[in-house]
Design a protein around this motif. Structure first.
Motif, PDB file in Angstrom:
ATOM      1  N   ALA A  54     -17.477  -8.873 -31.578  1.00  0.00           N
ATOM      2  CA  ALA A  54     -16.047  -8.760 -31.866  1.00  0.00           C
ATOM      3  C   ALA A  54     -15.295  -8.323 -30.615  1.00  0.00           C
ATOM      4  O   ALA A  54     -15.716  -7.425 -29.902  1.00  0.00           O
ATOM      5  CB  ALA A  54     -15.830  -7.742 -32.993  1.00  0.00           C
ATOM      6  N   GLY A  55     -14.197  -8.985 -30.338  1.00  0.00           N
ATOM      7  CA  GLY A  55     -13.392  -8.659 -29.162  1.00  0.00           C
ATOM      8  C   GLY A  55     -13.807  -9.370 -27.899  1.00  0.00           C
ATOM      9  O   GLY A  55     -13.127  -9.272 -26.873  1.00  0.00           O
ATOM     10  N   SER A  56     -14.922 -10.120 -27.953  1.00  0.00           N
ATOM     11  CA  SER A  56     -15.362 -10.872 -26.776  1.00  0.00           C
ATOM     12  C   SER A  56     -14.707 -12.246 -26.757  1.00  0.00           C
ATOM     13  O   SER A  56     -14.522 -12.873 -27.806  1.00  0.00           O
ATOM     14  CB  SER A  56     -16.887 -11.030 -26.799  1.00  0.00           C
ATOM     15  N   HIS A  57     -14.381 -12.706 -25.560  1.00  0.00           N
ATOM     16  CA  HIS A  57     -13.790 -14.042 -25.444  1.00  0.00           C
ATOM     17  C   HIS A  57     -14.828 -15.137 -25.619  1.00  0.00           C
ATOM     18  O   HIS A  57     -14.467 -16.307 -25.795  1.00  0.00           O
ATOM     19  CB  HIS A  57     -13.116 -14.192 -24.085  1.00  0.00           C
ATOM     20  N   LEU A  58     -16.112 -14.773 -25.584  1.00  0.00           N
ATOM     21  CA  LEU A  58     -17.159 -15.794 -25.623  1.00  0.00           C
ATOM     22  C   LEU A  58     -17.205 -16.527 -26.965  1.00  0.00           C
ATOM     23  O   LEU A  58     -17.383 -17.748 -27.008  1.00  0.00           O
ATOM     24  CB  LEU A  58     -18.517 -15.151 -25.329  1.00  0.00           C
ATOM     25  N   GLU A 107      -8.353 -21.286 -31.165  1.00  0.00           N
ATOM     26  CA  GLU A 107      -9.502 -20.500 -30.711  1.00  0.00           C
ATOM     27  C   GLU A 107      -9.488 -20.319 -29.200  1.00  0.00           C
ATOM     28  O   GLU A 107      -9.750 -19.227 -28.680  1.00  0.00           O
ATOM     29  CB  GLU A 107     -10.807 -21.179 -31.145  1.00  0.00           C
ATOM     30  N   LEU A 108      -9.185 -21.385 -28.480  1.00  0.00           N
ATOM     31  CA  LEU A 108      -9.172 -21.288 -27.023  1.00  0.00           C
ATOM     32  C   LEU A 108      -8.023 -20.414 -26.538  1.00  0.00           C
ATOM     33  O   LEU A 108      -8.156 -19.705 -25.522  1.00  0.00           O
ATOM     34  CB  LEU A 108      -9.086 -22.687 -26.409  1.00  0.00           C
ATOM     35  N   GLU A 109      -6.912 -20.437 -27.229  1.00  0.00           N
ATOM     36  CA  GLU A 109      -5.806 -19.546 -26.857  1.00  0.00           C
ATOM     37  C   GLU A 109      -6.189 -18.090 -27.097  1.00  0.00           C
ATOM     38  O   GLU A 109      -5.843 -17.199 -26.305  1.00  0.00           O
ATOM     39  CB  GLU A 109      -4.547 -19.917 -27.644  1.00  0.00           C
ATOM     40  N   LEU A 110      -6.926 -17.833 -28.189  1.00  0.00           N
ATOM     41  CA  LEU A 110      -7.427 -16.483 -28.433  1.00  0.00           C
ATOM     42  C   LEU A 110      -8.396 -16.067 -27.328  1.00  0.00           C
ATOM     43  O   LEU A 110      -8.337 -14.948 -26.817  1.00  0.00           O
ATOM     44  CB  LEU A 110      -8.134 -16.436 -29.792  1.00  0.00           C
ATOM     45  N   ALA A 111      -9.281 -16.978 -26.944  1.00  0.00           N
ATOM     46  CA  ALA A 111     -10.230 -16.684 -25.873  1.00  0.00           C
ATOM     47  C   ALA A 111      -9.503 -16.358 -24.574  1.00  0.00           C
ATOM     48  O   ALA A 111      -9.909 -15.454 -23.826  1.00  0.00           O
ATOM     49  CB  ALA A 111     -11.168 -17.870 -25.665  1.00  0.00           C
ATOM     50  N   THR A 112      -8.414 -17.057 -24.322  1.00  0.00           N
ATOM     51  CA  THR A 112      -7.623 -16.814 -23.113  1.00  0.00           C
ATOM     52  C   THR A 112      -7.066 -15.402 -23.100  1.00  0.00           C
ATOM     53  O   THR A 112      -7.082 -14.719 -22.066  1.00  0.00           O
ATOM     54  CB  THR A 112      -6.471 -17.825 -23.033  1.00  0.00           C
ATOM     55  N   ARG A 113      -6.602 -14.954 -24.244  1.00  0.00           N
ATOM     56  CA  ARG A 113      -6.034 -13.598 -24.319  1.00  0.00           C
ATOM     57  C   ARG A 113      -7.100 -12.522 -24.139  1.00  0.00           C
ATOM     58  O   ARG A 113      -6.810 -11.427 -23.648  1.00  0.00           O
ATOM     59  CB  ARG A 113      -5.309 -13.407 -25.659  1.00  0.00           C
ATOM     60  N   LEU A 114      -8.319 -12.836 -24.542  1.00  0.00           N
ATOM     61  CA  LEU A 114      -9.396 -11.850 -24.478  1.00  0.00           C
ATOM     62  C   LEU A 114     -10.150 -11.849 -23.147  1.00  0.00           C
ATOM     63  O   LEU A 114     -10.795 -10.862 -22.798  1.00  0.00           O
ATOM     64  CB  LEU A 114     -10.407 -12.100 -25.605  1.00  0.00           C
ATOM     65  N   GLN A 120      -9.800 -13.838 -14.292  1.00  0.00           N
ATOM     66  CA  GLN A 120      -8.669 -14.748 -14.106  1.00  0.00           C
ATOM     67  C   GLN A 120      -9.118 -16.198 -13.939  1.00  0.00           C
ATOM     68  O   GLN A 120      -8.455 -17.126 -14.418  1.00  0.00           O
ATOM     69  CB  GLN A 120      -7.861 -14.305 -12.888  1.00  0.00           C
ATOM     70  N   ARG A 121     -10.223 -16.423 -13.253  1.00  0.00           N
ATOM     71  CA  ARG A 121     -10.696 -17.789 -13.035  1.00  0.00           C
ATOM     72  C   ARG A 121     -11.136 -18.453 -14.339  1.00  0.00           C
ATOM     73  O   ARG A 121     -10.804 -19.606 -14.613  1.00  0.00           O
ATOM     74  CB  ARG A 121     -11.843 -17.793 -12.031  1.00  0.00           C
ATOM     75  N   GLU A 122     -11.884 -17.717 -15.145  1.00  0.00           N
ATOM     76  CA  GLU A 122     -12.290 -18.250 -16.442  1.00  0.00           C
ATOM     77  C   GLU A 122     -11.077 -18.499 -17.328  1.00  0.00           C
ATOM     78  O   GLU A 122     -11.010 -19.491 -18.063  1.00  0.00           O
ATOM     79  CB  GLU A 122     -13.236 -17.276 -17.142  1.00  0.00           C
ATOM     80  N   VAL A 169      -9.367 -21.822 -16.720  1.00  0.00           N
ATOM     81  CA  VAL A 169     -10.081 -22.954 -17.314  1.00  0.00           C
ATOM     82  C   VAL A 169      -9.780 -23.062 -18.801  1.00  0.00           C
ATOM     83  O   VAL A 169      -9.530 -24.151 -19.334  1.00  0.00           O
ATOM     84  CB  VAL A 169     -11.605 -22.812 -17.084  1.00  0.00           C
ATOM     85  N   LEU A 170      -9.783 -21.918 -19.487  1.00  0.00           N
ATOM     86  CA  LEU A 170      -9.500 -21.914 -20.918  1.00  0.00           C
ATOM     87  C   LEU A 170      -8.082 -22.388 -21.201  1.00  0.00           C
ATOM     88  O   LEU A 170      -7.839 -23.127 -22.169  1.00  0.00           O
ATOM     89  CB  LEU A 170      -9.712 -20.506 -21.484  1.00  0.00           C
ATOM     90  N   LEU A 171      -7.144 -21.992 -20.366  1.00  0.00           N
ATOM     91  CA  LEU A 171      -5.756 -22.432 -20.538  1.00  0.00           C
ATOM     92  C   LEU A 171      -5.635 -23.945 -20.408  1.00  0.00           C
ATOM     93  O   LEU A 171      -4.924 -24.601 -21.187  1.00  0.00           O
ATOM     94  CB  LEU A 171      -4.849 -21.735 -19.515  1.00  0.00           C
TER      95      LEU A 171
END
Length: 408
Positions: A358-362, A383-390, A394-396, A399-401
Protein backbone atom coordinates in the motif's frame (compact mmCIF):
# COMPACT_ATOMS: atom_id res chain seq x y z
CA UNK A 1 50.35 11.82 -7.20
CA UNK A 2 47.17 13.87 -7.70
CA UNK A 3 43.97 13.80 -5.64
CA UNK A 4 42.38 11.14 -7.85
CA UNK A 5 45.40 8.91 -7.30
CA UNK A 6 45.20 9.33 -3.54
CA UNK A 7 41.50 8.51 -3.58
CA UNK A 8 42.10 5.43 -5.72
CA UNK A 9 44.72 4.07 -3.31
CA UNK A 10 42.47 4.82 -0.37
CA UNK A 11 39.47 3.03 -1.90
CA UNK A 12 41.60 -0.08 -2.43
CA UNK A 13 43.43 -0.09 0.90
CA UNK A 14 41.04 1.56 3.39
CA UNK A 15 39.33 -1.60 4.62
CA UNK A 16 42.64 -3.36 5.22
CA UNK A 17 44.10 -0.35 7.06
CA UNK A 18 41.09 0.21 9.31
CA UNK A 19 40.90 -3.52 10.01
CA UNK A 20 44.58 -3.77 10.93
CA UNK A 21 44.40 -0.72 13.19
CA UNK A 22 41.29 -2.06 14.90
CA UNK A 23 43.05 -5.35 15.58
CA UNK A 24 46.12 -3.51 16.97
CA UNK A 25 44.30 -0.97 19.12
CA UNK A 26 41.11 -2.82 19.99
CA UNK A 27 39.21 0.42 19.30
CA UNK A 28 37.12 0.52 16.11
CA UNK A 29 36.33 4.24 16.36
CA UNK A 30 39.94 5.22 17.01
CA UNK A 31 41.10 3.10 14.08
CA UNK A 32 38.65 4.69 11.64
CA UNK A 33 39.50 8.22 12.81
CA UNK A 34 43.24 7.57 12.51
CA UNK A 35 42.84 6.17 9.01
CA UNK A 36 40.83 9.22 7.94
CA UNK A 37 43.54 11.51 9.30
CA UNK A 38 46.14 9.56 7.32
CA UNK A 39 44.33 9.99 4.03
CA UNK A 40 43.82 13.69 4.77
CA UNK A 41 47.59 14.01 5.25
CA UNK A 42 48.17 12.09 2.02
CA UNK A 43 46.01 14.55 0.09
CA UNK A 44 48.38 17.31 1.18
CA UNK A 45 51.76 15.57 0.92
CA UNK A 46 51.47 13.12 -2.00
CA UNK A 47 51.00 15.72 -4.74
CA UNK A 48 54.38 17.12 -3.63
CA UNK A 49 56.22 13.80 -3.13
CA UNK A 50 54.60 10.46 -3.85
CA UNK A 51 55.74 7.59 -1.59
CA UNK A 52 57.28 4.49 -3.13
CA UNK A 53 54.82 2.32 -1.21
CA UNK A 54 51.53 4.26 -0.93
CA UNK A 55 49.69 1.54 0.97
CA UNK A 56 52.54 1.15 3.46
CA UNK A 57 52.74 4.94 3.88
CA UNK A 58 49.05 5.11 4.71
CA UNK A 59 49.35 2.24 7.19
CA UNK A 60 52.38 3.74 8.95
CA UNK A 61 50.85 7.23 9.09
CA UNK A 62 47.55 5.91 10.40
CA UNK A 63 49.43 3.97 13.08
CA UNK A 64 51.26 7.13 14.15
CA UNK A 65 47.95 8.98 14.35
CA UNK A 66 46.52 6.16 16.47
CA UNK A 67 49.54 6.29 18.79
CA UNK A 68 49.16 10.07 19.14
CA UNK A 69 45.50 9.65 20.00
CA UNK A 70 46.30 6.98 22.58
CA UNK A 71 48.93 9.17 24.20
CA UNK A 72 46.42 12.01 24.52
CA UNK A 73 44.07 9.76 26.48
CA UNK A 74 45.78 10.04 29.83
CA UNK A 75 43.15 7.99 31.67
CA UNK A 76 43.58 4.85 29.58
CA UNK A 77 44.77 1.64 31.19
CA UNK A 78 48.41 0.61 31.16
CA UNK A 79 47.89 -1.76 28.26
CA UNK A 80 47.18 1.19 25.99
CA UNK A 81 50.44 2.84 27.02
CA UNK A 82 52.30 -0.37 26.30
CA UNK A 83 50.52 -0.65 22.98
CA UNK A 84 51.50 2.90 22.07
CA UNK A 85 55.14 2.15 22.78
CA UNK A 86 54.98 -1.04 20.76
CA UNK A 87 53.38 0.68 17.79
CA UNK A 88 55.80 3.59 17.94
CA UNK A 89 58.73 1.24 17.41
CA UNK A 90 57.47 -0.01 14.08
CA UNK A 91 55.62 3.04 12.84
CA UNK A 92 58.58 4.81 11.29
CA UNK A 93 59.03 2.25 8.53
CA UNK A 94 56.54 1.75 5.74
CA UNK A 95 54.88 -1.61 6.20
CA UNK A 96 55.04 -3.93 3.23
CA UNK A 97 51.50 -4.44 1.98
CA UNK A 98 50.62 -7.14 -0.50
CA UNK A 99 48.03 -5.56 -2.83
CA UNK A 100 46.56 -8.97 -3.63
CA UNK A 101 46.20 -10.13 -0.02
CA UNK A 102 42.70 -10.25 1.40
CA UNK A 103 42.67 -11.54 4.95
CA UNK A 104 40.24 -12.25 7.74
CA UNK A 105 40.69 -8.75 9.18
CA UNK A 106 38.67 -7.29 6.30
CA UNK A 107 35.99 -9.94 6.76
CA UNK A 108 35.82 -9.12 10.47
CA UNK A 109 35.46 -5.46 9.57
CA UNK A 110 32.47 -6.28 7.34
CA UNK A 111 30.76 -8.16 10.13
CA UNK A 112 31.35 -5.29 12.56
CA UNK A 113 30.01 -2.69 10.13
CA UNK A 114 26.88 -4.81 9.63
CA UNK A 115 26.50 -5.82 13.28
CA UNK A 116 22.87 -6.38 14.34
CA UNK A 117 23.20 -3.82 17.18
CA UNK A 118 23.21 -1.13 14.47
CA UNK A 119 20.17 0.18 12.63
CA UNK A 120 20.00 -0.59 8.88
CA UNK A 121 20.78 2.97 7.80
CA UNK A 122 23.81 3.07 10.11
CA UNK A 123 25.01 -0.30 8.80
CA UNK A 124 24.88 1.03 5.23
CA UNK A 125 26.71 4.27 6.07
CA UNK A 126 29.36 2.53 8.16
CA UNK A 127 29.96 -0.19 5.55
CA UNK A 128 30.42 2.37 2.79
CA UNK A 129 32.72 4.44 5.00
CA UNK A 130 35.01 1.88 6.65
CA UNK A 131 34.87 -1.00 4.17
CA UNK A 132 34.22 0.91 0.96
CA UNK A 133 36.39 3.92 1.73
CA UNK A 134 33.77 6.48 0.70
CA UNK A 135 33.73 9.90 2.29
CA UNK A 136 30.71 11.27 4.12
CA UNK A 137 30.12 13.59 1.18
CA UNK A 138 30.11 10.70 -1.31
CA UNK A 139 27.68 8.67 0.81
CA UNK A 140 25.41 11.69 1.21
CA UNK A 141 25.32 12.22 -2.56
CA UNK A 142 24.61 8.54 -3.14
CA UNK A 143 21.59 8.44 -0.84
CA UNK A 144 20.46 12.06 -1.25
CA UNK A 145 20.73 12.92 2.43
CA UNK A 146 22.54 15.82 4.10
CA UNK A 147 26.21 15.33 4.93
CA UNK A 148 25.60 15.98 8.65
CA UNK A 149 23.06 13.13 8.63
CA UNK A 150 25.67 10.72 7.26
CA UNK A 151 28.27 11.95 9.73
CA UNK A 152 25.82 11.50 12.59
CA UNK A 153 25.05 7.94 11.49
CA UNK A 154 28.73 7.04 11.31
CA UNK A 155 29.43 8.59 14.72
CA UNK A 156 26.41 6.86 16.21
CA UNK A 157 27.53 3.56 14.74
CA UNK A 158 31.02 3.79 16.24
CA UNK A 159 29.64 4.77 19.64
CA UNK A 160 27.10 1.94 19.56
CA UNK A 161 29.77 -0.61 18.71
CA UNK A 162 31.99 0.68 21.51
CA UNK A 163 29.14 0.71 24.04
CA UNK A 164 28.12 -2.82 23.09
CA UNK A 165 31.69 -4.04 23.50
CA UNK A 166 31.71 -5.65 20.05
CA UNK A 167 35.05 -7.49 19.77
CA UNK A 168 37.17 -7.22 16.66
CA UNK A 169 37.08 -10.83 15.63
CA UNK A 170 35.38 -13.11 13.20
CA UNK A 171 32.22 -14.64 14.62
CA UNK A 172 32.32 -18.39 15.16
CA UNK A 173 31.42 -20.40 12.07
CA UNK A 174 27.81 -20.99 13.13
CA UNK A 175 27.20 -17.40 14.16
CA UNK A 176 28.99 -16.14 11.06
CA UNK A 177 26.58 -18.05 8.85
CA UNK A 178 23.64 -16.63 10.79
CA UNK A 179 24.93 -13.06 10.49
CA UNK A 180 26.04 -13.40 6.89
CA UNK A 181 22.49 -12.67 5.80
CA UNK A 182 22.73 -9.26 7.42
CA UNK A 183 25.95 -8.46 5.56
CA UNK A 184 24.39 -9.56 2.26
CA UNK A 185 21.27 -7.50 2.89
CA UNK A 186 23.36 -4.36 3.46
CA UNK A 187 25.18 -4.89 0.16
CA UNK A 188 21.82 -5.54 -1.52
CA UNK A 189 20.43 -2.24 -0.22
CA UNK A 190 23.49 -0.37 -1.50
CA UNK A 191 23.26 -1.99 -4.94
CA UNK A 192 19.51 -1.49 -5.22
CA UNK A 193 19.84 2.22 -4.51
CA UNK A 194 22.39 2.43 -7.31
CA UNK A 195 20.46 0.33 -9.81
CA UNK A 196 17.11 2.11 -9.35
CA UNK A 197 17.36 5.24 -7.27
CA UNK A 198 14.49 5.57 -4.82
CA UNK A 199 14.27 9.32 -5.30
CA UNK A 200 15.85 12.26 -7.08
CA UNK A 201 16.31 13.08 -10.76
CA UNK A 202 18.47 10.13 -11.83
CA UNK A 203 17.26 6.63 -12.60
CA UNK A 204 20.68 5.08 -12.02
CA UNK A 205 23.53 5.87 -9.66
CA UNK A 206 26.07 3.49 -11.18
CA UNK A 207 28.89 4.59 -8.90
CA UNK A 208 26.85 3.33 -5.93
CA UNK A 209 25.99 0.03 -7.62
CA UNK A 210 29.60 -0.57 -8.67
CA UNK A 211 30.73 0.02 -5.08
CA UNK A 212 28.34 -2.73 -3.98
CA UNK A 213 29.79 -5.00 -6.67
CA UNK A 214 33.33 -4.29 -5.44
CA UNK A 215 32.33 -5.13 -1.88
CA UNK A 216 30.53 -8.28 -3.02
CA UNK A 217 33.63 -9.42 -4.91
CA UNK A 218 35.69 -8.91 -1.76
CA UNK A 219 33.18 -10.88 0.28
CA UNK A 220 33.15 -13.69 -2.30
CA UNK A 221 36.95 -13.93 -2.09
CA UNK A 222 36.74 -14.07 1.70
CA UNK A 223 33.82 -16.53 1.83
CA UNK A 224 34.38 -18.73 -1.23
CA UNK A 225 32.31 -21.63 0.13
CA UNK A 226 29.10 -19.65 0.75
CA UNK A 227 26.77 -20.13 -2.25
CA UNK A 228 24.57 -17.12 -1.48
CA UNK A 229 27.58 -14.79 -1.55
CA UNK A 230 28.20 -15.89 -5.13
CA UNK A 231 24.47 -15.67 -5.81
CA UNK A 232 24.43 -12.05 -4.69
CA UNK A 233 27.51 -11.24 -6.76
CA UNK A 234 25.91 -12.93 -9.79
CA UNK A 235 22.75 -10.86 -9.32
CA UNK A 236 24.79 -7.65 -9.16
CA UNK A 237 26.90 -8.45 -12.23
CA UNK A 238 23.98 -9.57 -14.39
CA UNK A 239 21.85 -6.60 -13.41
CA UNK A 240 24.64 -4.08 -13.90
CA UNK A 241 25.35 -5.58 -17.34
CA UNK A 242 22.20 -3.83 -18.58
CA UNK A 243 23.14 -0.41 -17.20
CA UNK A 244 24.62 0.94 -20.47
CA UNK A 245 21.29 0.46 -22.26
CA UNK A 246 18.91 1.48 -19.48
CA UNK A 247 19.09 5.23 -20.01
CA UNK A 248 19.11 7.50 -23.04
CA UNK A 249 21.81 10.17 -23.48
CA UNK A 250 19.58 12.69 -21.67
CA UNK A 251 19.22 10.34 -18.69
CA UNK A 252 15.64 9.32 -19.41
CA UNK A 253 14.77 5.64 -18.79
CA UNK A 254 14.76 3.14 -21.67
CA UNK A 255 12.30 0.30 -21.08
CA UNK A 256 13.47 -3.31 -21.39
CA UNK A 257 11.63 -3.90 -24.66
CA UNK A 258 13.29 -0.81 -26.19
CA UNK A 259 16.85 -1.42 -25.03
CA UNK A 260 19.65 -2.01 -27.52
CA UNK A 261 20.93 -5.33 -26.21
CA UNK A 262 24.15 -4.89 -28.14
CA UNK A 263 25.05 -2.32 -25.50
CA UNK A 264 24.75 -4.81 -22.65
CA UNK A 265 28.09 -5.54 -20.98
CA UNK A 266 29.07 -8.99 -22.24
CA UNK A 267 31.99 -9.27 -19.80
CA UNK A 268 29.70 -8.57 -16.85
CA UNK A 269 27.26 -11.22 -18.13
CA UNK A 270 30.12 -13.74 -18.28
CA UNK A 271 31.23 -12.85 -14.75
CA UNK A 272 27.68 -13.06 -13.48
CA UNK A 273 27.10 -16.41 -15.17
CA UNK A 274 30.29 -17.80 -13.62
CA UNK A 275 29.25 -16.60 -10.17
CA UNK A 276 25.79 -18.11 -10.68
CA UNK A 277 27.37 -21.45 -11.56
CA UNK A 278 29.31 -21.37 -8.27
CA UNK A 279 26.14 -20.46 -6.39
CA UNK A 280 24.29 -23.40 -7.95
CA UNK A 281 26.55 -26.08 -6.50
CA UNK A 282 24.35 -26.58 -3.43
CA UNK A 283 21.00 -25.26 -4.59
CA UNK A 284 19.97 -21.65 -5.08
CA UNK A 285 18.89 -19.39 -2.25
CA UNK A 286 16.97 -16.11 -2.57
CA UNK A 287 19.83 -14.14 -4.16
CA UNK A 288 20.79 -17.03 -6.42
CA UNK A 289 17.19 -17.33 -7.66
CA UNK A 290 17.08 -13.61 -8.42
CA UNK A 291 20.38 -14.01 -10.27
CA UNK A 292 18.90 -16.89 -12.29
CA UNK A 293 16.03 -14.59 -13.30
CA UNK A 294 18.52 -11.91 -14.32
CA UNK A 295 20.45 -14.55 -16.29
CA UNK A 296 17.28 -15.52 -18.18
CA UNK A 297 16.92 -11.91 -19.28
CA UNK A 298 20.63 -11.54 -20.07
CA UNK A 299 20.66 -14.60 -22.34
CA UNK A 300 17.55 -13.66 -24.32
CA UNK A 301 17.92 -11.91 -27.70
CA UNK A 302 14.66 -9.99 -27.18
CA UNK A 303 11.71 -9.59 -24.85
CA UNK A 304 9.60 -11.81 -27.08
CA UNK A 305 12.24 -14.57 -27.14
CA UNK A 306 12.71 -14.53 -23.35
CA UNK A 307 11.89 -17.77 -21.56
CA UNK A 308 9.05 -16.29 -19.53
CA UNK A 309 7.79 -19.70 -18.40
CA UNK A 310 11.15 -20.34 -16.73
CA UNK A 311 11.04 -16.90 -15.12
CA UNK A 312 7.57 -17.63 -13.71
CA UNK A 313 8.87 -20.89 -12.21
CA UNK A 314 11.85 -19.08 -10.72
CA UNK A 315 9.60 -16.43 -9.16
CA UNK A 316 7.39 -19.17 -7.73
CA UNK A 317 10.48 -20.76 -6.14
CA UNK A 318 11.63 -17.37 -4.86
CA UNK A 319 8.19 -16.79 -3.36
CA UNK A 320 8.51 -20.02 -1.40
CA UNK A 321 11.95 -19.32 0.09
CA UNK A 322 11.65 -15.54 0.47
CA UNK A 323 7.98 -14.52 0.21
CA UNK A 324 7.27 -10.83 -0.26
CA UNK A 325 4.71 -8.67 -2.08
CA UNK A 326 7.43 -7.40 -4.43
CA UNK A 327 8.19 -10.97 -5.49
CA UNK A 328 4.47 -11.55 -6.10
CA UNK A 329 4.22 -8.37 -8.15
CA UNK A 330 7.21 -9.38 -10.26
CA UNK A 331 5.69 -12.84 -10.70
CA UNK A 332 2.55 -11.13 -12.01
CA UNK A 333 4.61 -9.32 -14.66
CA UNK A 334 6.20 -12.61 -15.73
CA UNK A 335 2.81 -14.36 -15.80
CA UNK A 336 1.47 -11.58 -18.03
CA UNK A 337 4.26 -12.22 -20.51
CA UNK A 338 3.92 -16.00 -20.34
CA UNK A 339 0.13 -16.46 -20.11
CA UNK A 340 -1.53 -13.12 -20.72
CA UNK A 341 -2.60 -10.08 -18.68
CA UNK A 342 -5.86 -11.52 -17.28
CA UNK A 343 -4.14 -14.09 -15.05
CA UNK A 344 -1.60 -11.50 -13.97
CA UNK A 345 -4.30 -8.98 -13.07
CA UNK A 346 -5.83 -11.48 -10.66
CA UNK A 347 -2.50 -11.73 -8.82
CA UNK A 348 -2.21 -7.94 -8.56
CA UNK A 349 -5.78 -7.57 -7.35
CA UNK A 350 -5.06 -10.10 -4.61
CA UNK A 351 -2.16 -7.95 -3.45
CA UNK A 352 -4.41 -4.90 -3.38
CA UNK A 353 -7.15 -6.75 -1.48
CA UNK A 354 -4.59 -7.81 1.13
CA UNK A 355 -3.32 -4.19 1.31
CA UNK A 356 0.20 -5.31 0.53
CA UNK A 357 2.55 -2.67 -0.91
CA UNK A 358 0.00 0.00 0.00
CA UNK A 359 1.30 3.44 -0.94
CA UNK A 360 3.85 2.09 -3.42
CA UNK A 361 3.79 3.30 -7.00
CA UNK A 362 4.73 -0.18 -8.20
CA UNK A 363 1.27 -1.73 -7.83
CA UNK A 364 -0.67 0.90 -9.84
CA UNK A 365 2.16 0.92 -12.40
CA UNK A 366 1.82 -2.81 -13.08
CA UNK A 367 -1.97 -2.74 -12.83
CA UNK A 368 -2.14 0.14 -15.28
CA UNK A 369 0.02 -1.76 -17.79
CA UNK A 370 -2.15 -4.86 -17.48
CA UNK A 371 -5.39 -2.91 -17.87
CA UNK A 372 -3.98 -1.20 -20.96
CA UNK A 373 -3.16 -4.58 -22.50
CA UNK A 374 -6.73 -5.69 -21.76
CA UNK A 375 -8.09 -2.63 -23.57
CA UNK A 376 -9.48 -1.01 -20.42
CA UNK A 377 -7.92 2.33 -21.22
CA UNK A 378 -9.74 4.73 -18.83
CA UNK A 379 -8.98 2.45 -15.86
CA UNK A 380 -5.41 2.05 -17.04
CA UNK A 381 -4.94 5.80 -17.28
CA UNK A 382 -6.31 6.30 -13.76
CA UNK A 383 -3.88 3.71 -12.38
CA UNK A 384 -0.89 5.24 -14.12
CA UNK A 385 -1.84 8.71 -12.93
CA UNK A 386 -2.00 7.33 -9.38
CA UNK A 387 1.42 5.75 -9.87
CA UNK A 388 2.75 9.11 -11.04
CA UNK A 389 1.59 10.79 -7.85
CA UNK A 390 3.19 8.10 -5.71
CA UNK A 391 6.52 7.74 -7.55
CA UNK A 392 9.41 9.56 -5.81
CA UNK A 393 11.89 9.27 -8.70
CA UNK A 394 11.56 12.06 -11.25
CA UNK A 395 12.81 9.97 -14.18
CA UNK A 396 10.38 7.14 -13.54
CA UNK A 397 7.60 9.67 -13.03
CA UNK A 398 8.18 11.18 -16.48
CA UNK A 399 7.81 7.75 -18.10
CA UNK A 400 4.56 7.13 -16.25
CA UNK A 401 3.22 10.52 -17.32
CA UNK A 402 3.96 9.77 -20.97
CA UNK A 403 2.26 6.37 -20.75
CA UNK A 404 -0.81 7.89 -19.12
CA UNK A 405 -1.00 10.56 -21.80
CA UNK A 406 -1.15 7.91 -24.57
CA UNK A 407 -4.30 6.45 -23.01
CA UNK A 408 -6.39 9.63 -23.20
Amino acid sequence: MDTAGVEAVWRIESARIVAALTRFTGDFGLAEDAAQEAVAEALVSWPVASPANPAGWLMATARRRAVDAIRRRTTLQDRYALLAAELAVGSAVDEEVDPDRIDDDVLALMFISCHPVLSPEVQVALTLRVVGGLSSEQIARAFLVPVPTVQARITRGKKTIAAAGVPFELPAAGERRERLGGVLSVLYVIFTEGSTATSGDRLLRPEVAYEAIRLARTLAALQPDEPEVHGLLALFELTAARFPARTAPDGSPVLLEDQDRRRWDVAAIRRGSAALARASTRGLGPYGLQAAIAAAHASAPSVEATDWDRIVVLYEALGRVAPSPVVELNRAVAVAMASGPAQALAIVDELIAAERLAGSHLVPTVRGELLARLGRRPEARAELELATRLCPNQRERSVLLRKAATLS
